[in-house]
Design a protein around this motif. Structure first.
Motif, PDB file in Angstrom:
ATOM      1  N   ASN A 178      19.934  30.736  90.928  1.00  0.00           N
ATOM      2  CA  ASN A 178      21.150  30.684  91.752  1.00  0.00           C
ATOM      3  C   ASN A 178      22.244  31.570  91.205  1.00  0.00           C
ATOM      4  O   ASN A 178      22.693  31.372  90.083  1.00  0.00           O
ATOM      5  N   PRO A 179      22.731  32.499  91.987  1.00  0.00           N
ATOM      6  CA  PRO A 179      23.854  33.304  91.536  1.00  0.00           C
ATOM      7  C   PRO A 179      25.096  32.426  91.352  1.00  0.00           C
ATOM      8  O   PRO A 179      25.308  31.466  92.100  1.00  0.00           O
ATOM      9  N   LEU A 180      25.887  32.739  90.341  1.00  0.00           N
ATOM     10  CA  LEU A 180      27.128  32.009  90.081  1.00  0.00           C
ATOM     11  C   LEU A 180      28.226  33.049  89.972  1.00  0.00           C
ATOM     12  O   LEU A 180      27.956  34.216  89.669  1.00  0.00           O
ATOM     13  N   HIS A 181      29.461  32.604  90.185  1.00  0.00           N
ATOM     14  CA  HIS A 181      30.548  33.548  89.945  1.00  0.00           C
ATOM     15  C   HIS A 181      31.697  32.827  89.257  1.00  0.00           C
ATOM     16  O   HIS A 181      32.062  31.722  89.639  1.00  0.00           O
ATOM     17  N   ALA A 182      32.217  33.481  88.209  1.00  0.00           N
ATOM     18  CA  ALA A 182      33.353  32.895  87.483  1.00  0.00           C
ATOM     19  C   ALA A 182      34.630  33.642  87.856  1.00  0.00           C
ATOM     20  O   ALA A 182      34.692  34.862  87.732  1.00  0.00           O
ATOM     21  N   PHE A 183      35.622  32.892  88.373  1.00  0.00           N
ATOM     22  CA  PHE A 183      36.942  33.489  88.666  1.00  0.00           C
ATOM     23  C   PHE A 183      37.888  33.137  87.539  1.00  0.00           C
ATOM     24  O   PHE A 183      37.763  32.076  86.916  1.00  0.00           O
ATOM     25  N   ASP A 235      24.002  46.212  97.486  1.00  0.00           N
ATOM     26  CA  ASP A 235      22.854  45.349  97.270  1.00  0.00           C
ATOM     27  C   ASP A 235      22.951  44.895  95.823  1.00  0.00           C
ATOM     28  O   ASP A 235      22.990  45.716  94.924  1.00  0.00           O
ATOM     29  N   THR A 236      23.062  43.585  95.581  1.00  0.00           N
ATOM     30  CA  THR A 236      23.242  43.125  94.204  1.00  0.00           C
ATOM     31  C   THR A 236      22.195  42.077  93.846  1.00  0.00           C
ATOM     32  O   THR A 236      21.495  41.568  94.717  1.00  0.00           O
ATOM     33  N   GLU A 237      22.105  41.762  92.567  1.00  0.00           N
ATOM     34  CA  GLU A 237      21.207  40.703  92.097  1.00  0.00           C
ATOM     35  C   GLU A 237      21.509  39.422  92.870  1.00  0.00           C
ATOM     36  O   GLU A 237      20.630  38.639  93.195  1.00  0.00           O
ATOM     37  N   SER A 238      22.787  39.241  93.156  1.00  0.00           N
ATOM     38  CA  SER A 238      23.232  38.040  93.838  1.00  0.00           C
ATOM     39  C   SER A 238      22.775  38.025  95.298  1.00  0.00           C
ATOM     40  O   SER A 238      22.124  37.077  95.748  1.00  0.00           O
TER      41      SER A 238
END
Lengths: 668, 347
Positions: free
Chosen positions: A147-152, A238-241
């Motif tokens: 699962n892609p995650l993103h940190a803000f 196009d990204t890993e995410s």
């Protein structure tokens, strides 16, 4: 997907060499495209087929590796804690179809610094650059759980979090620092003031985690595969995410990834988990119960695999065996797999672990069926006829060429082609239209060869031509002939066409002068009154336009018409008596046609005429340039006796006298 | 006279030994048997002899004539069949001949091999619709699985079966046959296909494929393997090895990709990796085709009862097969039509 052996070893003890493992995985369907040593680790790059989202995670790969080694992986899942609830901000989803679930965890008072060596190695060996502990942790958890995650940077967020479609023209500057104009196709994450991420694709520069970040808002979500696909296409990234979201993500893994990231940020960054936010609803993934009919399975494979083996394979693949009977096994696929719809899906699972190579090949007896027993649209059966024509054309000394069906519309239009079909999404402007004749390909092939100093070219091609027709279209095969070089004249071309008709035993061939775009001396080729093709010489202007060094003679015949008109060969008796020939030297005024002479010869020689040929052409001072001088040899023969010299002389004199009376013909 | 006869015999013996061809012998025949020959001279002396001598010499000279004739004929028969010797080290006259294109020949070779097994060749149209090219083949719409099958769309009116396009594989031919015919059948369908691929040494926007499929009550995976083993051994060489690797295609289940042992280094077959082969890149195997058991959804989409019938299908790229078989290194050569290329495949 790139992963490392040491990463897998965190989850599953292994006592097999990297090479052996690579070979086992390849033969089970996870093709290892690249294998290399990296220090004490090994890096694998595997091809992930579109049905296997779960191979985009080390957990999924580990489960696969275990099954290949006839073991079951024992994955430890972290405990999911959802308290306390985050008070500072709410998460609001505009449309649950775009984003069914969004969760956030806030971690405060952490220190952004370099990751420890083990974490850097994990991420780096999986092909992702290391940035800092926070980013590396999100990537590590993405790699592990899929699962892609993103940190803000939480301090850069203003107000609530919105998951919404972008407004037309809204600007997004990604962490790649490129500016993009968004449209309604794009799904974004925004706060009260600004866009902070292109959902599922990339975070924005404005809320990126930096060295000075103290508090982090950690995003984990499910975005609709279709939405992400369209959004990233519209944005041209196009990204890993996005790659993972397009192939679906699992709601359970989503939670594990979020929890584990949060724990690691506390352990490695010294922060504290201060609040949990959630919007939407966790989708319930229900595996579909499937039953394997053992007899049908054996019939499908042509080989029997024992029930015990089947159960072992499925158990290792995380299937639950619900019921096992003599002839049936009911199973529940792994809750982490999305690719089970039908019984045959389970077949593949069993047989790929069992080993495709263990199924003994067997040549079937196929019930012979005649073409005519098939119901297929007409052109479907032209294949053999086309091949026969190809072989025949080659026997006439021509070389077969293959040219592109797609050309530039401008070039086709310049050649007078009309009603051609256009490509809506051409790759390049020089290939954007379907040809309506094989002429252009022929010109180009001849030109290429002339430019390489080849001479006397004799080519043919059999291929389809295409065109608009009213509401619909036509696609039909034609035979094209192209000749170039001094040895090749229009009479050679005409002779070749006649030879084809002779070979196919088609009667009633008729050549009619008929203007054709870009051909001079053009003739329409008819069979009785049906059009079957055309021939002619490429006109001077076109020759010049294409910078052709020599003349090009071109003919095109409709394959379908030829096949339809073809007649079975029937033996004809022939004369065993000698043929006798007599010559006539003629000068024909250039405004008159040879056809007149032919008619006179046919008229006078009647049933005794077998052939006539031009045996000599004469150019000299004594012949006016208004005249074409040649010697015609006429062959006489009777079916049932030897013609006497005086009989032949009488016939021949008849011809001479007939010709003598005609205007524009001088007998020499 | 006796003396003359003896000399004549000796001369003849020498001359015959010297004679080196049929024309020499003919010259001898004239020299020894002609009107002006020594023999004729001797005969002419007979009238002047006594009756007794006439008798003896007439007989002797006739024997001699017989002898000369026999000697000459024997020598001549030794030369029969012997012709003028020609210096064939001179260069030959060039022969002009036609040729078929290597792609059309390879395509026919492939179809012929399957035809021997009972497959019937049926071609399908190149202009297709979405339903035949994708939907009926179990491609979910707007799914990543369609990415590998990028397609050219055409400015034709959209019909009930969706947008019109250039087929990106020969599989829609499978659908067209299955829709209209009742199993059992085995069909092979060759033709041109189109994909928006950038042109390079191994890619082109136009290439050829062959699709094969068999549907019946008992067509199974072992048959698929049998058919493809037979094919590969006929097409490449009798000692080629095959390996079937599980793969994913929407239209088959189970699906496989098939590799042949590298025809250059043979490593895959021998299992020992000694050379870095440039053709297989040291892997020992070369991917040649995709195949599998036809997905029940595909059968059902064509109105075939998947409970009653099952089938297998396979597809391969002709350019790739030709490149492997003949060692052609650049796909662009096939459409350049350089005579220097074309004439190498006088097949």
């Amino acid at each position: 997907m790139r992963f490392s052996l040491n990463f897998v070893k965190e989850l599953l003890p292994l006592d097999v060499s990297a090479q052996e493992l690579a070979s086992r995985l390849t033969m089970a369907g996870m093709e290892v495209e690249f294998l290399a040593r990296a220090g004490k680790d090994w890096v694998f790059d595997v091809e992930v087929t579109t049905n296997r989202y779960d191979w985009l995670s080390v957990v999924g790969i580990t489960r696969e590796i275990a099954a290949c080694l006839h073991k079951k992986a024992n994955i430890k899942y972290p405990k999911v804690v959802k308290r306390p609830i985050l008070k500072e901000r709410k998460v609001i989803i505009e449309d649950l179809k775009d984003c069914p679930l969004y969760i956030g965890r806030q971690i405060e008072d952490l220190k952004v610094k370099n990751s420890p060596a083990w974490l850097r190695e994990r991420v780096f060996h999986c092909g992702i650059a290391t940035i800092n502990n926070v980013v590396d942790i999100t990537n590590y958890c993405m790699l592990k759980w899929g699962n892609p995650l993103h940190a803000f940077d939480a301090d850069k967020l203003e107000g609530n979090i919105y998951i919404r479609r972008a407004k037309k023209g809204e600007i997004f500057i990604g962490i790649d620092e490129r500016e993009r104009k968004l449209c309604r196709e794009n799904l974004v994450i925004a706060d009260d003031k600004k866009v902070i991420a292109l959902a599922g694709v990339m975070g924005a520069k404005n809320s990126e985690v930096s060295e000075n970040t103290k508090n982090v808002f950690l995003e984990a979500a499910i975005f609709s595969p279709l939405t992400v696909r369209r959004s990233r296409r519209a944005a041209g990234i196009d990204t890993e995410s996005s790659y993972r979201f397009e192939r679906k993500v699992h709601p359970d893994y989503l939670e594990y990834a979020s929890v584990e990231s949060s724990r690691l940020m506390q352990e490695l960054g010294g922060g504290r988990f201060t609040g949990y936010a959630e919007a939407g609803k966790k989708p319930i993934i229900k595996s579909k119960k499937l039953t394997v009919d053992l007899k049908r399975f054996a019939d499908y494979l042509g080989e029997e695999i024992s029930s015990t083996q089947i159960k072992k394979i499925l158990t290792n693949l995380d299937f639950e065996i619900l019921k096992s009977q003599k002839d049936k096994i009911s199973v529940l696929p792994s809750r982490f797999r999305f690719d089970f719809e039908d019984e045959v899906d389970v077949y593949e699972e069993i047989v790929r672990i069992y080993g495709y190579d263990r199924i003994a090949p067997c040549i079937p007896f196929l019930v012979p069926r005649d073409e005519s027993s098939f119901s297929v649209s007409e052109p479907g059966f032209l294949y053999r006829f086309k091949n026969e024509l190809r072989t025949f054309m080659a026997s006439l000394g021509l070389r077969e060429i293959i040219t592109y069906s797609i050309e530039a519309d401008q070039e086709l239009a310049n050649l007078g082609q009309k009603d051609f079909i256009l490509l809506l999404n051409p790759l390049r402007a020089q290939e954007n239209a379907m040809r309506t004749s094989l002429l252009l390909g022929m010109i180009k092939s001849i030109r290429n060869n002339l430019n390489r100093n080849q001479k006397d070219l004799r080519f043919f091609e059999i291929a389809n031509i295409y065109s608009h027709q009213k509401e619909s279209f036509i696609e039909k095969p034609v035979l094209a002939i192209g000749l170039s070089g001094q040895a090749n004249t229009l009479f050679c071309l005409k002779g070749l066409v006649e030879e084809i008709f002779k070979y196919l035993n088609i009667e009633g061939m008729d050549l009619r002068p008929e203007p054709q775009a870009h051909l001079s001396n053009a003739l329409g080729i008819y069979i009785n009154s049906e059009k079957a093709g055309l021939l002619g010489k490429l006109d001077e202007k076109t020759k010049k336009d294409f910078d052709l060094k020599q003349d090009l003679l071109f003919a095109q015949l409709q394959v379908g018409v030829l096949k339809e008109k073809r007649k079975e060969i029937a033996y004809r008796s022939y004369s065993l008596y000698p043929a006798v020939s007599r010559d006539i030297s003629i000068a024909l005024r250039r405004d008159k046609k040879f056809a007149k002479i032919r008619a006179a010869v046919e008229r006078k020689a009647g049933e005794f005429l077998v052939d006539m040929r031009i045996v000599d052409e004469y150019r000299g001072k004594d012949i006016s340039s208004d005249y074409h001088a040649f010697t015609l040899r006429v062959f006489y023969q009777s079916k049932d006796r030897t013609l006497t010299s005086s009989e032949v002389d009488a016939l021949h004199t008849g011809i001479r006298e007939d010709l003598h009376t005609q205007e524009g013909i001088i007998l020499r | 006279m006796e003396h003359e006869v003896k000399r004549l015999e000796e001369d003849l013996q020498k001359d015959i030994e010297k004679a080196s061809d049929a024309s020499d012998i003919e010259a001898l025949r004239i020299k020894y048997l002609g009107r002006k020959s020594p023999l004729a001279e001797l005969f002419s002396q007979i009238p002047s002899l006594s009756t007794e001598e006439k008798k003896i010499w007439g007989k002797n000279l006739n024997i001699l004539k017989q002898k000369i004739t026999t000697l000459i004929d024997e020598k001549l028969s030794g030369f029969e069949g012997k012709e003028e010797e020609i210096d064939l080290t001179f260069p030959s006259r060039p022969v002009e001949r036609g040729s078929r294109h290597v792609i059309s020949v390879v395509l026919q070779k492939i179809c012929d091999i399957f035809a021997h097994l009972g497959f019937v060749v049926i071609e399908g149209p190149e202009i297709e619709d979405e339903w035949h090219n994708f939907t009926a083949l179990n491609f979910p719409s707007d799914h990543p699985s369609r990415d590998a099958f990028d397609t050219f769309y055409l400015d034709l009116k959209e019909g009930k079966k969706g947008k019109q396009l250039l087929r990106c594989h020969t599989s829609p031919s499978q659908i067209r046959v299955m829709q209209k015919n009742k199993p059992p059948f085995a069909v092979i369908s060759p033709g041109r296909v189109y994909r928006p691929d950038e042109v390079d040494a191994t890619h082109s926007f136009m290439f050829h494929q062959v699709e094969g499929f068999a549907v019946g009550q008992d067509s199974n995976f072992a048959h698929l393997k049998g058919v493809l083993f037979y094919f590969a051994r006929q097409f490449f060489s009798p000692d080629v090895s095959l390996r079937f690797r599980p793969h994913f295609f929407p239209f088959t289940e189970p699906s496989a990709e098939v590799d042949i042992s590298c025809i250059i280094c043979g490593q895959g077959k021998n299992k020992k990796k000694t050379t870095r082969c440039s053709v297989c890149k040291g892997k020992g195997w070369l991917e040649v085709l995709g195949c599998g058991m036809i997905h029940p959804n595909v059968l059902e989409a064509c109105g075939i009862d998947s409970k009653k019938y099952q089938g297998f299908a396979f597809g391969m790229g002709i350019e790739r097969m030709a490149m492997l078989k003949y060692g052609v290194s650049d796909i662009r050569l096939f459409c350049e039509n350089d005579v220097k290329f074309l004439e190498q495949f006088n097949l």
